[in-house]
Enzyme design. Structure first.
Site, PDB file in Angstrom:
ATOM      1  N   GLU A  40      -1.943  -6.447 -14.778  1.00  0.00           N
ATOM      2  CA  GLU A  40      -1.932  -4.992 -14.976  1.00  0.00           C
ATOM      3  C   GLU A  40      -1.431  -4.723 -16.368  1.00  0.00           C
ATOM      4  O   GLU A  40      -0.223  -4.777 -16.616  1.00  0.00           O
ATOM      5  CB  GLU A  40      -1.011  -4.314 -13.945  1.00  0.00           C
ATOM      6  CG  GLU A  40      -1.508  -4.388 -12.525  1.00  0.00           C
ATOM      7  CD  GLU A  40      -1.939  -3.043 -11.945  1.00  0.00           C
ATOM      8  OE1 GLU A  40      -1.620  -2.004 -12.558  1.00  0.00           O
ATOM      9  OE2 GLU A  40      -2.586  -3.040 -10.890  1.00  0.00           O
ATOM     10  N   ASP A  62      -8.892   0.715  -9.929  1.00  0.00           N
ATOM     11  CA  ASP A  62      -7.599   1.203 -10.385  1.00  0.00           C
ATOM     12  C   ASP A  62      -7.626   2.719 -10.273  1.00  0.00           C
ATOM     13  O   ASP A  62      -8.531   3.370 -10.797  1.00  0.00           O
ATOM     14  CB  ASP A  62      -7.301   0.754 -11.819  1.00  0.00           C
ATOM     15  CG  ASP A  62      -5.804   0.809 -12.080  1.00  0.00           C
ATOM     16  OD1 ASP A  62      -5.055   0.103 -11.390  1.00  0.00           O
ATOM     17  OD2 ASP A  62      -5.373   1.616 -12.937  1.00  0.00           O
ATOM     18  N   PHE A 120      -2.805   6.819   2.726  1.00  0.00           N
ATOM     19  CA  PHE A 120      -1.764   6.010   2.078  1.00  0.00           C
ATOM     20  C   PHE A 120      -1.333   6.682   0.780  1.00  0.00           C
ATOM     21  O   PHE A 120      -1.872   7.723   0.384  1.00  0.00           O
ATOM     22  CB  PHE A 120      -2.274   4.589   1.820  1.00  0.00           C
ATOM     23  CG  PHE A 120      -3.376   4.511   0.793  1.00  0.00           C
ATOM     24  CD1 PHE A 120      -4.685   4.812   1.132  1.00  0.00           C
ATOM     25  CD2 PHE A 120      -3.106   4.157  -0.518  1.00  0.00           C
ATOM     26  CE1 PHE A 120      -5.708   4.746   0.195  1.00  0.00           C
ATOM     27  CE2 PHE A 120      -4.124   4.083  -1.470  1.00  0.00           C
ATOM     28  CZ  PHE A 120      -5.420   4.386  -1.106  1.00  0.00           C
ATOM     29  N   ASP A 141      -1.348  10.538  -0.472  1.00  0.00           N
ATOM     30  CA  ASP A 141      -2.217  11.350   0.384  1.00  0.00           C
ATOM     31  C   ASP A 141      -1.517  12.555   1.048  1.00  0.00           C
ATOM     32  O   ASP A 141      -2.132  13.608   1.171  1.00  0.00           O
ATOM     33  CB  ASP A 141      -2.866  10.473   1.476  1.00  0.00           C
ATOM     34  CG  ASP A 141      -4.075   9.711   0.946  1.00  0.00           C
ATOM     35  OD1 ASP A 141      -4.488   9.972  -0.204  1.00  0.00           O
ATOM     36  OD2 ASP A 141      -4.608   8.859   1.675  1.00  0.00           O
ATOM     37  N   ARG A 147     -12.312   8.056  -4.837  1.00  0.00           N
ATOM     38  CA  ARG A 147     -12.819   6.708  -4.571  1.00  0.00           C
ATOM     39  C   ARG A 147     -14.269   6.770  -4.095  1.00  0.00           C
ATOM     40  O   ARG A 147     -15.102   5.967  -4.510  1.00  0.00           O
ATOM     41  CB  ARG A 147     -11.928   6.018  -3.516  1.00  0.00           C
ATOM     42  CG  ARG A 147     -12.300   4.580  -3.216  1.00  0.00           C
ATOM     43  CD  ARG A 147     -11.167   3.786  -2.609  1.00  0.00           C
ATOM     44  NE  ARG A 147     -10.043   3.637  -3.530  1.00  0.00           N
ATOM     45  CZ  ARG A 147      -8.910   4.347  -3.468  1.00  0.00           C
ATOM     46  NH1 ARG A 147      -8.711   5.210  -2.487  1.00  0.00           N
ATOM     47  NH2 ARG A 147      -7.963   4.183  -4.365  1.00  0.00           N
TER      48      ARG A 147
END
Ligand code: ITT
Length: 205
Positions: A48, A77, A152, A155, A181
């Site tokens: 990362e 990402d 998750f 959210d 996403r």
């Protein structure tokens, strides 16, 4: 398997390099439609780099993962960009989630009137010799209280524009119709479906 036309010549299998099972589940739900089956590749020590660009972070991680795995793969990402916080936590969302979490974000925004924020995803597909970045963005608002138990990450505190539920109050299918996403991975799926990579399962144009 392929519901949007095109000839099917088997299943297209790709690795998703992630330690996050929820991400895998969402991405699989989106790519199913395009005849793609994902397998989790939880590479230890996923690279990362520090950068202001999600695309750059995902590209470096994907290239590094490919060097080690030598198999076609995807890296996702994602980050939450809050307008009143000048885009924070953005590319640092993972660290911020692990440290102060969504509770910390709500605290930071206690007296903040402008609640606008956007989730972004950069999904990098490496299918040599091809390397391709797909981006998706969904904007909305940060709630004043957490709501919901699904999903998750951040959210419970994000409501997408045009909706009243937080992502965490939505089913996986609902979130997968509106999310950042979904937008990135459906572009990726479309790219595979049209046969631009010779992945089994993509159609012959
Ligand atoms: P990998 O890097 O192993 O894939 P991660 O959870 O660290 O998993 P990201 O760096 O992409 O994934 O995500 C940054 C942070 O943003 C992380 O804390 C996630 O929980 C959060 N996040 C990412 N996508 C999200 C989504 O759809 N809803 C809520 N939070 C999300």
């Amino acid at each position: 398997m392929l519901r949007r036309g095109g000839r099917v010549s088997g299943e297209c299998r790709l690795y998703l390099v992630t330690g996050n099972r929820n991400k895998l589940e969402e991405a699989q739900g989106i790519l199913e439609e395009y005849g793609v089956r994902l397998e989790q590749a939880p590479l230890e020590g996923k690279l990362e780099i520090q950068s202001d660009s999600l695309e750059e972070i995902a590209l470096y991680a994907a290239r590094d993962a490919y060097r080690r795995l030598r198999k076609p793969l995807i890296v996702d990402d994602s980050g939450l960009f809050i307008e009143a916080l000048k885009g924070f936590p953005g590319p640092y969302s993972s660290y911020v989630y692990k440290t102060i979490g969504w509770m910390g974000i709500l605290r930071l925004m206690h007296n903040v009137h402008n609640r606008r924020a956007c989730f972004r995803t950069a999904a990098v597909l490496i299918y040599p010799p091809l390397e391709k970045v797909f981006v998706g963005e969904t904007c909305g608002v940060i709630t004043r209280e957490p709501r919901g138990t699904g999903g998750f990450g951040f959210d419970p505190i994000f409501v997408p524009e045009g909706y009243t539920k937080t992502y965490a109050e939505m089913t996986l299918e609902e979130k997968n119709r509106v999310s950042h996403r979904y937008k990135a991975f459906s572009k990726l799926g479309e790219w595979i479906r049209t046969g631009r990579v010779k992945c089994p399962g993509s159609s012959t144009p």
